[in-house]
Design a protein around this motif. Sequence first.
Motif, PDB file in Angstrom:
ATOM      1  N   GLY A 376      91.375 -60.846 -50.014  1.00 24.42           N
ATOM      2  CA  GLY A 376      92.584 -60.187 -49.534  1.00 24.42           C
ATOM      3  C   GLY A 376      92.336 -59.465 -48.220  1.00 24.42           C
ATOM      4  N   ASN A 377      93.008 -58.297 -48.071  1.00 26.18           N
ATOM      5  CA  ASN A 377      92.793 -57.510 -46.853  1.00 26.18           C
ATOM      6  C   ASN A 377      91.359 -57.021 -46.740  1.00 26.18           C
ATOM      7  OD1 ASN A 377      95.392 -57.777 -45.892  1.00 26.18           O
ATOM      8  ND2 ASN A 377      96.134 -55.941 -46.911  1.00 26.18           N
ATOM      9  N   ASN A 378      90.682 -56.869 -47.891  1.00 25.76           N
ATOM     10  CA  ASN A 378      89.279 -56.435 -47.862  1.00 25.76           C
ATOM     11  C   ASN A 378      88.380 -57.462 -47.187  1.00 25.76           C
ATOM     12  OD1 ASN A 378      90.018 -54.161 -49.297  1.00 25.76           O
ATOM     13  ND2 ASN A 378      89.597 -55.095 -51.280  1.00 25.76           N
ATOM     14  N   GLY A 379      88.841 -58.708 -47.111  1.00 26.97           N
ATOM     15  CA  GLY A 379      88.037 -59.762 -46.490  1.00 26.97           C
ATOM     16  C   GLY A 379      88.509 -60.175 -45.123  1.00 26.97           C
ATOM     17  N   LYS A 380      89.646 -59.602 -44.651  1.00 27.21           N
ATOM     18  CA  LYS A 380      90.113 -59.898 -43.302  1.00 27.21           C
ATOM     19  C   LYS A 380      89.346 -59.040 -42.304  1.00 27.21           C
ATOM     20  CE  LYS A 380      94.786 -61.189 -44.776  1.00 27.21           C
ATOM     21  NZ  LYS A 380      96.223 -60.870 -44.658  1.00 27.21           N
ATOM     22  N   MET A 381      89.026 -59.629 -41.131  1.00 28.16           N
ATOM     23  CA  MET A 381      88.114 -58.955 -40.201  1.00 28.16           C
ATOM     24  C   MET A 381      88.664 -58.948 -38.780  1.00 28.16           C
ATOM     25  SD  MET A 381      84.660 -60.806 -41.560  1.00 28.16           S
ATOM     26  CE  MET A 381      85.564 -62.348 -41.651  1.00 28.16           C
ATOM     27  N   MET A 382      88.198 -57.955 -38.028  1.00 29.64           N
ATOM     28  CA  MET A 382      88.435 -57.873 -36.589  1.00 29.64           C
ATOM     29  C   MET A 382      87.075 -57.746 -35.907  1.00 29.64           C
ATOM     30  SD  MET A 382      91.667 -55.250 -36.259  1.00 29.64           S
ATOM     31  CE  MET A 382      90.621 -53.888 -36.768  1.00 29.64           C
ATOM     32  N   CYS A 383      86.968 -58.341 -34.719  1.00 30.44           N
ATOM     33  CA  CYS A 383      85.702 -58.336 -33.975  1.00 30.44           C
ATOM     34  C   CYS A 383      85.969 -57.795 -32.572  1.00 30.44           C
ATOM     35  CB  CYS A 383      85.120 -59.750 -33.917  1.00 30.44           C
ATOM     36  SG  CYS A 383      83.438 -59.833 -33.287  1.00 30.44           S
ATOM     37  N   SER A 384      85.093 -56.911 -32.075  1.00 29.88           N
ATOM     38  CA  SER A 384      85.320 -56.310 -30.759  1.00 29.88           C
ATOM     39  C   SER A 384      83.994 -55.906 -30.135  1.00 29.88           C
ATOM     40  CB  SER A 384      86.230 -55.074 -30.885  1.00 29.88           C
ATOM     41  OG  SER A 384      85.590 -54.067 -31.655  1.00 29.88           O
ATOM     42  N   ILE A 385      84.052 -55.691 -28.801  1.00 24.38           N
ATOM     43  CA  ILE A 385      82.926 -55.134 -28.047  1.00 24.38           C
ATOM     44  C   ILE A 385      83.445 -53.978 -27.213  1.00 24.38           C
ATOM     45  CG2 ILE A 385      81.637 -57.311 -27.962  1.00 24.38           C
ATOM     46  CD1 ILE A 385      82.698 -57.714 -25.126  1.00 24.38           C
ATOM     47  N   GLN A 386      82.549 -53.284 -26.499  1.00 22.82           N
ATOM     48  CA  GLN A 386      82.966 -52.164 -25.670  1.00 22.82           C
ATOM     49  C   GLN A 386      83.896 -52.655 -24.559  1.00 22.82           C
ATOM     50  OE1 GLN A 386      79.730 -53.112 -26.480  1.00 22.82           O
ATOM     51  NE2 GLN A 386      78.358 -51.463 -25.854  1.00 22.82           N
ATOM     52  N   ASP A 387      84.843 -51.777 -24.176  1.00 25.81           N
ATOM     53  CA  ASP A 387      85.836 -52.145 -23.160  1.00 25.81           C
ATOM     54  C   ASP A 387      85.263 -52.143 -21.749  1.00 25.81           C
ATOM     55  OD1 ASP A 387      87.820 -52.460 -25.055  1.00 25.81           O
ATOM     56  OD2 ASP A 387      88.455 -50.364 -24.924  1.00 25.81           O
ATOM     57  N   ASP A 388      84.163 -51.426 -21.514  1.00 26.00           N
ATOM     58  CA  ASP A 388      83.662 -51.257 -20.152  1.00 26.00           C
ATOM     59  C   ASP A 388      82.590 -52.281 -19.783  1.00 26.00           C
ATOM     60  OD1 ASP A 388      81.847 -50.290 -21.955  1.00 26.00           O
ATOM     61  OD2 ASP A 388      81.276 -48.529 -20.780  1.00 26.00           O
ATOM     62  N   ASN A 418      73.692 -53.495 -22.698  1.00 24.97           N
ATOM     63  CA  ASN A 418      73.573 -53.348 -24.144  1.00 24.97           C
ATOM     64  C   ASN A 418      74.955 -53.577 -24.755  1.00 24.97           C
ATOM     65  OD1 ASN A 418      70.778 -52.697 -24.370  1.00 24.97           O
ATOM     66  ND2 ASN A 418      71.223 -50.668 -23.570  1.00 24.97           N
ATOM     67  N   VAL A 419      75.087 -54.700 -25.431  1.00 24.35           N
ATOM     68  CA  VAL A 419      76.383 -55.094 -26.003  1.00 24.35           C
ATOM     69  C   VAL A 419      76.361 -54.820 -27.505  1.00 24.35           C
ATOM     70  CG1 VAL A 419      78.042 -56.957 -26.302  1.00 24.35           C
ATOM     71  CG2 VAL A 419      76.609 -56.884 -24.248  1.00 24.35           C
ATOM     72  N   THR A 420      77.324 -54.057 -27.964  1.00 27.48           N
ATOM     73  CA  THR A 420      77.470 -53.762 -29.395  1.00 27.48           C
ATOM     74  C   THR A 420      78.674 -54.530 -29.926  1.00 27.48           C
ATOM     75  OG1 THR A 420      76.514 -51.552 -29.126  1.00 27.48           O
ATOM     76  CG2 THR A 420      77.806 -51.977 -31.131  1.00 27.48           C
ATOM     77  N   ILE A 421      78.408 -55.491 -30.796  1.00 25.19           N
ATOM     78  CA  ILE A 421      79.480 -56.264 -31.430  1.00 25.19           C
ATOM     79  C   ILE A 421      79.840 -55.567 -32.742  1.00 25.19           C
ATOM     80  CG2 ILE A 421      80.188 -58.515 -32.311  1.00 25.19           C
ATOM     81  CD1 ILE A 421      78.000 -59.753 -30.583  1.00 25.19           C
ATOM     82  N   THR A 422      81.075 -55.111 -32.841  1.00 21.50           N
ATOM     83  CA  THR A 422      81.545 -54.378 -34.018  1.00 21.50           C
ATOM     84  C   THR A 422      82.499 -55.260 -34.816  1.00 21.50           C
ATOM     85  OG1 THR A 422      81.367 -52.275 -32.806  1.00 21.50           O
ATOM     86  CG2 THR A 422      82.681 -52.286 -34.829  1.00 21.50           C
ATOM     87  N   VAL A 423      82.192 -55.423 -36.106  1.00 16.97           N
ATOM     88  CA  VAL A 423      83.046 -56.205 -37.010  1.00 16.97           C
ATOM     89  C   VAL A 423      83.609 -55.246 -38.059  1.00 16.97           C
ATOM     90  CG1 VAL A 423      83.221 -58.234 -38.482  1.00 16.97           C
ATOM     91  CG2 VAL A 423      81.509 -58.167 -36.658  1.00 16.97           C
ATOM     92  N   ASN A 436      73.709 -55.168 -32.247  1.00 16.95           N
ATOM     93  CA  ASN A 436      73.392 -54.855 -30.849  1.00 16.95           C
ATOM     94  C   ASN A 436      72.549 -55.960 -30.240  1.00 16.95           C
ATOM     95  OD1 ASN A 436      74.593 -52.202 -30.857  1.00 16.95           O
ATOM     96  ND2 ASN A 436      72.860 -51.516 -32.084  1.00 16.95           N
ATOM     97  N   ILE A 437      72.963 -56.404 -29.055  1.00 11.88           N
ATOM     98  CA  ILE A 437      72.169 -57.373 -28.299  1.00 11.88           C
ATOM     99  C   ILE A 437      71.994 -56.854 -26.882  1.00 11.88           C
ATOM    100  CG2 ILE A 437      72.915 -59.360 -29.648  1.00 11.88           C
ATOM    101  CD1 ILE A 437      74.848 -60.069 -27.457  1.00 11.88           C
ATOM    102  N   ARG A 438      70.874 -57.196 -26.284  1.00  8.13           N
ATOM    103  CA  ARG A 438      70.598 -56.797 -24.905  1.00  8.13           C
ATOM    104  C   ARG A 438      70.630 -58.035 -24.023  1.00  8.13           C
ATOM    105  NH1 ARG A 438      65.056 -54.228 -22.313  1.00  8.13           N
ATOM    106  NH2 ARG A 438      65.985 -53.515 -20.331  1.00  8.13           N
ATOM    107  N   VAL A 439      71.469 -57.997 -23.013  1.00  6.48           N
ATOM    108  CA  VAL A 439      71.636 -59.125 -22.098  1.00  6.48           C
ATOM    109  C   VAL A 439      70.998 -58.751 -20.769  1.00  6.48           C
ATOM    110  CG1 VAL A 439      73.255 -60.662 -20.956  1.00  6.48           C
ATOM    111  CG2 VAL A 439      73.789 -59.759 -23.220  1.00  6.48           C
ATOM    112  N   LEU A 440      69.966 -59.502 -20.389  1.00  3.46           N
ATOM    113  CA  LEU A 440      69.299 -59.277 -19.110  1.00  3.46           C
ATOM    114  C   LEU A 440      69.907 -60.193 -18.047  1.00  3.46           C
ATOM    115  CD1 LEU A 440      65.574 -59.112 -20.301  1.00  3.46           C
ATOM    116  CD2 LEU A 440      67.181 -57.234 -19.974  1.00  3.46           C
TER     117      LEU A 440
END
Length: 710
Positions: A376-388, A418-423, A436-440
Amino acid sequence: METGVEHAGQKRQVLLLCMFLGVSWAGAEPLRYSVAEETERGTFLANLANDLELGVGELSARACRIVSDQNIQFLLLSPLTGDLIVNEKLDREELCGPTDPCVLPFQLLLEKPFQIFRAELWVRDINDHSPVFLDREILLKILESTPPGEAILLERAQDSDVGVNSLSNYTINPNAYFHINVHDSGEGTIYPELILDEVLDREEVPELSLTLTALDGGSPPRSGTALVRILVLDINDNAPKFVQSLYEVQVPENSPVGSLVVTVSASDLDTGSNGEIVYAFFYATERILKTFEINSTSGDLHLRAELDYEATQTYTLTIQAKDGGGLSGKCTVVVQVTDINDNPPELLMSSLTSPIAENSPDTVVAVFRIRDRDSGNNGKMMCSIQDDLPFLLKPSVENFYTLVTEKPLDREWNADYNVTITVTDLGSPRLKSEHNIRVLVSDINDNAPTFTQTSYTLFIRENNSPALHIGSVSATDRDSGTNAQLTYSLLPPQDPHLPLDSLVSINADSGHLFALRSLDYEALRAFEFRVGATDAGSPALLSERDAAKHRLVVLVKDNGEPPMSATVTVHVLVVDGFSQPYLQLPEVAPDDAQADSLTVYLVIALASVSSLFLFSVLLFIAVRLCRRNSAASVNRFSVPEGHFPGHLVEVSGTGTLSQNYKYEVCLTRGSETSEFKFLKPILPSFQSHSPGSGTEENPNFRNDFGFSFQ
């Protein structure tokens, strides 16, 4: 400011939705493959290249691989042949239990370019399990007063196979008192019922022993047996009866151990031991016995272990109430486990690219998948990263996402991110997880060296000793590594008569300047020279290229007797971009005071050495147009800045770095045949050469490029 941010967010949402719909449509119908369980490892299943309509070599080139939620490598893909083969023996019962059909979803991931195809492996059941009774001996107590036609429910057998290979029938050995009736529960489960045919007489037959056989539908069928012992009792004419035949309850999965689930209740009209009731499970499975317990006296049903909605959503229990005379009644308890938001979202990284080259737009940095085991809603997800951050998340099918660069990156501005992917799920309360992943960012040679000063003033004491250190110059380069390693050199002097090579030298690595000989103040009081800095990148960048103005000399000569010639001064002005890609020849009245020259302005884009050909073509057009507009005398034309109507020749250039250059050309009318040659550029402080003298006085300026035209 807030309105602009909101608008940018809406624009990003529209872009993500479009990308999602596009990729989802491409993989709407999954590929389906079927294999029987216990198939030997290495068995050929299908050719993936044919199914995807791709060449065999294209699978390997596009880095095709298999991805699955179960993290079970049950399939193997050969990138050379495109064959899909079984990687291990599959046990359908272990993978899917009672679920039929047994479908194992997986994805075919092509990384170059990124594309996903959904696929399913259907595991077919084989008849590899026989029916089994939990109790090999079933004890029944039947009153001798039981009338014919009475149905007695027996323990059912269990078969791990499904479909036609599952339990299909029950039989009992022939006898004069009983036969078997197979009862269908309506949910695909059958139960054996023992039907009484003749009245029992305890004095004549106190006990019977029968063999109950369970058969499955396989070919050939498998079977299992249990012994049914029947004890004939004296009359106890009232059996316990439950208040409800069916109890339905809902229990949250986070209920603590020991919680009361439900209380069942039965009554018996008899007295004494025949009316005393004991509650117990009726042939419960091992899973039910580990999860629940019942109070034999009160009928209270309690939790014995924690519930897990993601593992089991429904439990069906049969509870028996038996009196002291051996009579019993039964009821059914259905326990529905309700979901709570107890599983945070998960992120499964498929690939990560770091470092990535700067100035590379729309680069895929990471490919990952998100999942949540709740429903149900407990299994629906949103994915985002920092806006800047200069990155975008693009959704794909099956909860796949790609992290891509939103615009070309600049290592000199920021060398790592430093990119933080938030689910986050949509449950209550909301749960989230972060990855968290680091992109060089790797360097490319996109910055030319820059001197720390535009000019240096050095004070040289006369009669100095040779090789005296007289000063230093310093330049910097914003690039890194070899792209920032600088080499210093002396540039050609503005005064051609200045013997610069005998006056000073420069250390190519450090920029230190040295006097090469003893200087005489009375002979040389001051002199100027220029220094260039070049980096070690590929292609290398010459700070002198960034000068605002350059001049070239062109010799134009006819074939008359005697031949007439003139010099052409070409002024190169660096202009931003391709803002004026035209050659213009406005019609202007001749100037008598300048009757010995003709001035034409050319605007051209030179981005690489190959543009010299384009430059030569334009000079050819310019000379032809000039000759056409000349009379017996020589005219001079001048063109002011800006865009004017007239004779236009559109030009364009290609190369690594785009520049616009403006040329001033001076020509003298000659015979019907004219010839011109390119000469090396002269420095901005040089005086223009008079016609016919430029080549003779400066023979070293001649270049290998020569053109002639009619």
